[in-house]
Design a protein around this motif. Structure first.
Motif, mmCIF file in Angstrom:
data_model
loop_
_atom_site.group_PDB
_atom_site.id
_atom_site.type_symbol
_atom_site.label_atom_id
_atom_site.label_comp_id
_atom_site.label_asym_id
_atom_site.label_seq_id
_atom_site.Cartn_x
_atom_site.Cartn_y
_atom_site.Cartn_z
ATOM 1 N N ARG A 1 7.229 -0.640 -5.144
ATOM 2 C CA ARG A 1 7.181 -1.187 -4.218
ATOM 3 C C ARG A 1 6.479 -2.608 -4.189
ATOM 4 N NH1 ARG A 1 4.527 3.021 0.139
ATOM 5 N NH2 ARG A 1 6.220 3.934 0.003
ATOM 6 N N PRO B 1 7.925 10.870 6.873
ATOM 7 C CA PRO B 1 7.663 10.389 5.616
ATOM 8 C C PRO B 1 6.108 10.082 5.559
ATOM 9 C CG PRO B 1 8.641 9.116 7.460
ATOM 10 C CD PRO B 1 8.806 9.734 7.832
ATOM 11 N N PRO C 1 0.769 -1.363 -0.216
ATOM 12 C CA PRO C 1 -0.631 -0.017 -0.372
ATOM 13 C C PRO C 1 1.306 1.064 0.163
ATOM 14 C CG PRO C 1 -0.693 -1.653 1.809
ATOM 15 C CD PRO C 1 0.108 -2.314 1.133
ATOM 16 N N SER C 2 0.709 2.442 -0.443
ATOM 17 C CA SER C 2 1.048 3.787 -0.916
ATOM 18 C C SER C 2 -0.040 5.087 -1.045
ATOM 19 C CB SER C 2 2.026 3.347 -1.759
ATOM 20 O OG SER C 2 2.141 4.770 -2.399
ATOM 21 N N PRO D 1 2.881 7.386 6.326
ATOM 22 C CA PRO D 1 1.766 8.325 7.532
ATOM 23 C C PRO D 1 1.842 7.873 9.040
ATOM 24 C CG PRO D 1 1.276 5.451 6.754
ATOM 25 C CD PRO D 1 2.194 6.391 6.275
ATOM 26 N N ARG E 1 0.902 8.132 -0.729
ATOM 27 C CA ARG E 1 2.130 9.349 -1.113
ATOM 28 C C ARG E 1 3.042 9.247 -2.474
ATOM 29 N NH1 ARG E 1 0.611 10.568 3.953
ATOM 30 N NH2 ARG E 1 0.650 8.422 3.917
ATOM 31 N N THR E 2 3.514 8.289 -1.821
ATOM 32 C CA THR E 2 4.441 7.800 -3.052
ATOM 33 C C THR E 2 4.233 7.285 -4.577
ATOM 34 O OG1 THR E 2 5.764 6.471 -1.534
ATOM 35 C CG2 THR E 2 6.997 6.312 -3.066
HETATM 36 N N1 CP Z 1 5.952 8.085 2.805
HETATM 37 C C1 CP Z 1 5.059 7.238 1.792
HETATM 38 O O1 CP Z 1 6.200 6.602 1.544
HETATM 39 O O2 CP Z 1 3.748 6.790 2.064
HETATM 40 P P1 CP Z 1 3.125 6.351 1.843
HETATM 41 O O3 CP Z 1 3.691 4.832 2.320
HETATM 42 O O4 CP Z 1 1.620 6.815 1.791
HETATM 43 O O5 CP Z 1 3.624 5.606 0.035
#
Ligand code: CP
Length: 310
Positions: free
Chosen positions: A109, A269, A56-57, A271, A59-60
């Motif tokens: 990822r 970074p 899961p992501s 969440p 932001r990235t």
């Molecule tokens: N900082 C970061 O990698 O956030 P996500 O997991 O939401 O991508």
């Protein structure tokens, strides 16, 4: 200055130089101006990025996809493994070949350390590591260093205090290693004893003669911190009993922030899951919501541009 990113994968921060960083930061400044003035342009028209997010992501993934779109490019999103042929047993190496046939760059990822490097070995296009398990998150480190440079106006002679879970936290690994290229940077790792800094990162810092210490007491160092870099407890990578033992022990509130220098920063970074209280969000030192997140898109726009255009 030579563009060392051109047509290259970015799997780790290990070989990045100061020149690489400053070239990227200069391009990110241009991207910020471009977005604020025009929303974007077409420099990556007819270029396509595969966004393989097997973990899961928000932001990235969101910032890589918007970065590509703001520069006129397209993308193939793959979220999780269930809708991919990986679920039928296809190897990462073959997956690298698959997407190399269709796209110009792969962003990936995955939960396994080393998985992105494995895929990149067979890929015929550049591959960007968007986080491989507990190992590395290079683009997070780049946007973090860019944010420190912008907010504090320098990258030398700083004391960076990492606070929270270190044992499974890839942004700490990448940022600590990347900071070694800047002069007189000192680091303190404040963590519960069960989740201390990973040994390979400790060795890396020693090899590079970096001044660092480890403690479990934030009060010993908070008033000297230029950056307080807060982490989340990585529940997904640990046994439930360990999670319950350490979750909620390390909290940043205004009492702690009041002990910091006036010119300093609180970073995360994200969440976050309760480790920074919302009361901190309005403090001018809070950089996680208003600085790091938007910078993530500018840095990823700059990186895609430098990788795909010479
Ligand atoms: N900082 C970061 O990698 O956030 P996500 O997991 O939401 O991508």
């Amino acid at each position: 200055m030579k563009n060392n990113f051109y047509n290259q994968s970015l799997i780790t921060v290990d070989n990045l130089t100061k020149n690489d960083c400053f070239m990227l930061f200069e391009r990110a400044d241009e991207m910020k101006k471009l977005v604020l003035e025009k929303g974007g342009d077409d420099r990556l028209k007819r270029r396509i990025m595969a966004a393989l997010f097997y973990e899961p992501s928000s932001r990235t993934m969101g910032s890589f996809i918007t970065a590509m779109q703001r520069l006129g490019g397209g993308f193939v999103p793959v979220v999780g493994t269930s809708d991919s042929s990986i679920s039928k047993g296809e190897t990462l190496e073959d997956t690298g070949m698959v997407y190399s046939s269709y796209v110009d760059v792969i962003v990936m990822r995955h939960s396994q350390p080393g998985s992105v490097e494995k895929l990149s070995k067979k890929a015929l296009v550049p591959v960007i590591n968007a986080g491989d398990g507990i190992n590395e998150h290079p683009t997070q480190a780049l946007l973090d260093v860019y944010t420190i440079q912008n907010e504090l106006g320098k990258l030398e002679n700083l004391h960076i205090v990492f606070f929270g879970e270190m044992g499974h936290y890839r942004p700490v690994n990448s940022l600590a290693k990347l900071l070694t290229i800047f002069p007189e940077v000192k680091m303190t790792f404040v963590s519960p004893p069960e989740v201390k800094l990973q040994e390979p990162v400790r060795q890396y810092l020693r090899k590079n003669n970096i001044q660092f210490q480890e403690t479990d007491d934030i009060k010993k160092v908070i008033n000297d911190a230029d950056v307080l870099y807060v982490t989340r407890v990585k529940k997904e990578y640990m046994a439930e009993n360990l999670y319950h033992k350490i979750q909620g022990k390390y909290i940043v509130d205004m009492n702690l922030v009041h002990m910091m220098k006036r010119k300093s920063m609180v970073m995360h970074p994200l969440p976050r899951v309760g480790e920074i209280k919302e009361e901190v969000d309005k403090d001018p030192r809070a950089a996680y919501l208003t600085k790091q997140m938007p910078n993530g898109m500018y840095i990823r726009m700059a990186l895609l541009d430098l990788i795909l255009n010479n």
